[in-house]
Design a protein around this motif. Structure first.
Motif, short mmCIF file in Angstrom:
data_model
loop_
_atom_site.label_atom_id
_atom_site.label_comp_id
_atom_site.label_asym_id
_atom_site.label_seq_id
_atom_site.Cartn_x
_atom_site.Cartn_y
_atom_site.Cartn_z
N VAL A 81 0.95 -1.32 -0.10
CA VAL A 81 -0.07 -0.04 0.02
C VAL A 81 1.07 1.17 0.09
CG1 VAL A 81 -1.93 -1.26 1.12
CG2 VAL A 81 -0.35 0.27 2.55
N PRO A 82 0.41 2.48 -0.56
CA PRO A 82 1.22 3.43 -0.48
C PRO A 82 1.91 3.94 0.88
CG PRO A 82 -0.78 4.00 -1.74
CD PRO A 82 -0.99 2.61 -1.12
N ALA A 83 1.49 3.85 1.87
CA ALA A 83 1.91 4.07 3.32
C ALA A 83 3.29 3.22 3.27
CB ALA A 83 1.25 4.29 4.31
N VAL A 84 3.23 1.81 2.89
CA VAL A 84 4.33 0.98 3.14
C VAL A 84 5.46 1.23 2.19
CG1 VAL A 84 4.79 -1.56 2.77
CG2 VAL A 84 2.98 -0.86 4.09
N ASP A 85 5.03 1.54 1.01
CA ASP A 85 6.04 2.06 -0.05
C ASP A 85 6.77 3.11 0.35
OD1 ASP A 85 5.10 -0.09 -1.59
OD2 ASP A 85 3.58 1.10 -2.86
N ARG A 86 6.06 4.28 0.74
CA ARG A 86 6.53 5.34 1.44
C ARG A 86 7.94 4.99 2.27
NH1 ARG A 86 1.71 7.64 1.11
NH2 ARG A 86 1.48 7.76 3.53
N LEU A 87 7.53 4.19 3.55
CA LEU A 87 8.13 3.70 4.77
C LEU A 87 9.44 3.16 3.99
CD1 LEU A 87 8.64 3.88 7.58
CD2 LEU A 87 6.99 1.94 7.88
N VAL A 88 9.41 2.17 3.05
CA VAL A 88 10.57 1.46 2.52
C VAL A 88 11.41 2.34 1.88
CG1 VAL A 88 10.95 -0.43 0.70
CG2 VAL A 88 9.16 -0.82 2.35
N GLU A 89 10.78 3.15 1.31
CA GLU A 89 11.60 4.08 0.49
C GLU A 89 12.46 5.06 1.24
OE1 GLU A 89 11.11 7.64 -3.18
OE2 GLU A 89 9.47 7.00 -2.09
N LEU A 90 11.83 5.61 2.49
CA LEU A 90 12.70 6.53 3.24
C LEU A 90 13.55 5.60 4.01
CD1 LEU A 90 12.75 8.87 5.49
CD2 LEU A 90 11.05 7.70 6.61
N ILE A 91 13.52 4.22 4.52
CA ILE A 91 14.64 3.58 5.10
C ILE A 91 15.50 3.37 3.89
CG2 ILE A 91 15.03 1.46 6.24
CD1 ILE A 91 12.29 1.46 7.51
N THR A 92 15.13 2.95 2.82
CA THR A 92 16.39 2.59 1.65
C THR A 92 17.20 3.90 1.53
OG1 THR A 92 14.95 1.01 0.75
CG2 THR A 92 16.49 1.61 -0.45
N ASP A 93 16.40 4.90 1.18
CA ASP A 93 17.20 6.13 1.07
C ASP A 93 18.24 6.55 2.14
OD1 ASP A 93 15.84 6.33 -1.25
OD2 ASP A 93 14.70 7.95 -0.76
#
Length: 389
Positions: A306-318
């Motif tokens: 879901v979009p919230a999970v995608d944002r969280l993954v992107e934040l941690i990955t970055d």
């Protein structure tokens, strides 16, 4: 938790329990929706789970108190057919497990039990499997099913969830809860149920961040995804998608949507086997690349993020910038993400999440660093699951 369960046992049943057991939750490092396709998964048991204070009864009644549901109670007779009772959902897992244990041992004794746990519910960390396996461990510790080995226990727990609760989960959650190895992930072959511990590097941490988007497997599209995989296997004439190569899949003539669902499983199996190799070598950069590919596959082919999970993954990955990996973990549609990273990077990741992530409802993520832990068993007063609570 152990002390809390014992105090509640005394107040509920008038005297002490005879033993306490625990079963851990789990986080899956990689290998999502591959388990029910006879594939490979790489989870680890975590130092959060279910604790049960237990005492054997002289009759065949079972009395249960659920501390985390306001002390709610359930009571049933093992000599009678068991059915789900009303909307007390936690009790369905207990009753379903008891039903399976009676099928294994028709002389199963009655028990008094007080249950508590600290696995976040609806987070994709397998609170349900932890509860099921803990119930099985409680009956075993009290003298029922003495010949029940950990793999059999996991299979009964899976059957309880499939047949009694109504969620067509695979074997991963229950098997790692029953067979976890301290300090290691567990590579599981879900076809033959063999397991191989994969030690995490000494300087690696496993960080779990809750998106605060609750998920529920029974009410989600989980069963739909499972049926799509079964349909693909039928079309291809194989027992399971584990037996399919990517070339076979791309020339299969499957409808585009079904082919994408199957492609996730086929590629995820390859990623999981490779992840076990690179993790054992301590190569966190290679692990990060595999986790990124896994998340992209879940997002684009299996469509369970879901979009919230995608944002969280992107934040941690970055934030990690290649020094560790992150992906969604669990059945999907919310829940948690998992990161494997150097311990020295934990503080930076926690800070980034606290500053920059909020759920759609404005909630901050709950973040915790877990230790790969041992599987289900009896507790002593010195054990970690109960020593500090």
């Amino acid at each position: 938790m152990q002390k809390r369960a014992e105090a509640a046992f005394i107040s509920s049943f008038g005297s002490s329990s005879t033993t306490s057991v625990h079963a851990p939750g789990r986080v899956n490092l990689i290998g999502e929706h591959t388990d029910y396709n006879d594939g490979f998964v790489l989870p680890c048991a975590i130092d959060r789970g279910t604790v049960i204070a237990v005492r054997r009864r002289t009759d065949r009644r079972v009395r249960v108190v659920a501390l985390d549901y306001g002390g709610a109670r359930d009571e049933f007779d093992l000599t009678q057919p068991l059915t789900p009772e009303g909307a007390v959902h936690w009790s369905h897992y207990v009753r379903g497990m008891a039903e399976q244990l009676v099928s294994f041992d028709p002389s199963l004794p009655g028990l008094d039990m007080v249950i508590t746990g600290d696995v976040p519910q609806g987070a994709g960390l397998s609170s349900s499997a932890s509860l099921e396996v803990a119930v099985g461990a409680a009956f075993r510790a009290a003298g029922g099913t003495p010949n029940l080995d950990p793999t059999q226990l996991a299979l009964l727990a899976q059957r309880a969830e499939n047949e009694f609760v109504g969620c067509q989960c695979g074997i991963m959650d229950q098997l790692v809860s029953a067979r976890g190895v301290a300090g290691s992930a567990l590579l599981i072959d879900c076809r033959n149920l063999t397991t191989m511990p994969v030690a995490l590097p000494e300087d690696a941490a496993v960080l779990i961040a809750h998106s605060m988007v609750r998920r529920g497997l029974v009410d989600s599209h989980y069963n739909e995804r499972r049926e799509a995989c079964a349909a693909a296997a039928r079309h291809l004439g194989v027992n399971a998608l584990r037996d399919v190569t990517l070339d076979q899949l791309e020339t299969s003539g499957l409808p585009a949507l079904t082919r994408r669902r199957a492609r996730h499983v086929v590629t995820e199996n390859s990623r999981t086997l490779r992840a076990a190799e690179v993790l054992a070598q301590g190569d966190l950069a290679a692990m990060a690349a595999l986790m990124a590919a896994s998340h992209a596959s879940m997002r684009n082919d299996f469509e369970i993020t879901v979009p919230a999970v995608d944002r969280l993954v992107e934040l941690i990955t970055d934030t990690l910038a290649g020094e560790g990996g992150c992906r969604m973990t669990g059945g999907g549609f919310g829940g948690c993400v998992v990161a494997v990273l150097p311990r020295r990077r934990v503080a930076a990741v926690e800070s980034a999440i606290n500053l920059h992530y909020r759920s759609p409802e404005g909630l901050a993520s709950k973040v915790f660093v877990c230790q790969p832990s041992a599987g289900a068993g009896a507790l002593t007063s010195q054990d970690e699951f109960g020593a500090n609570t």
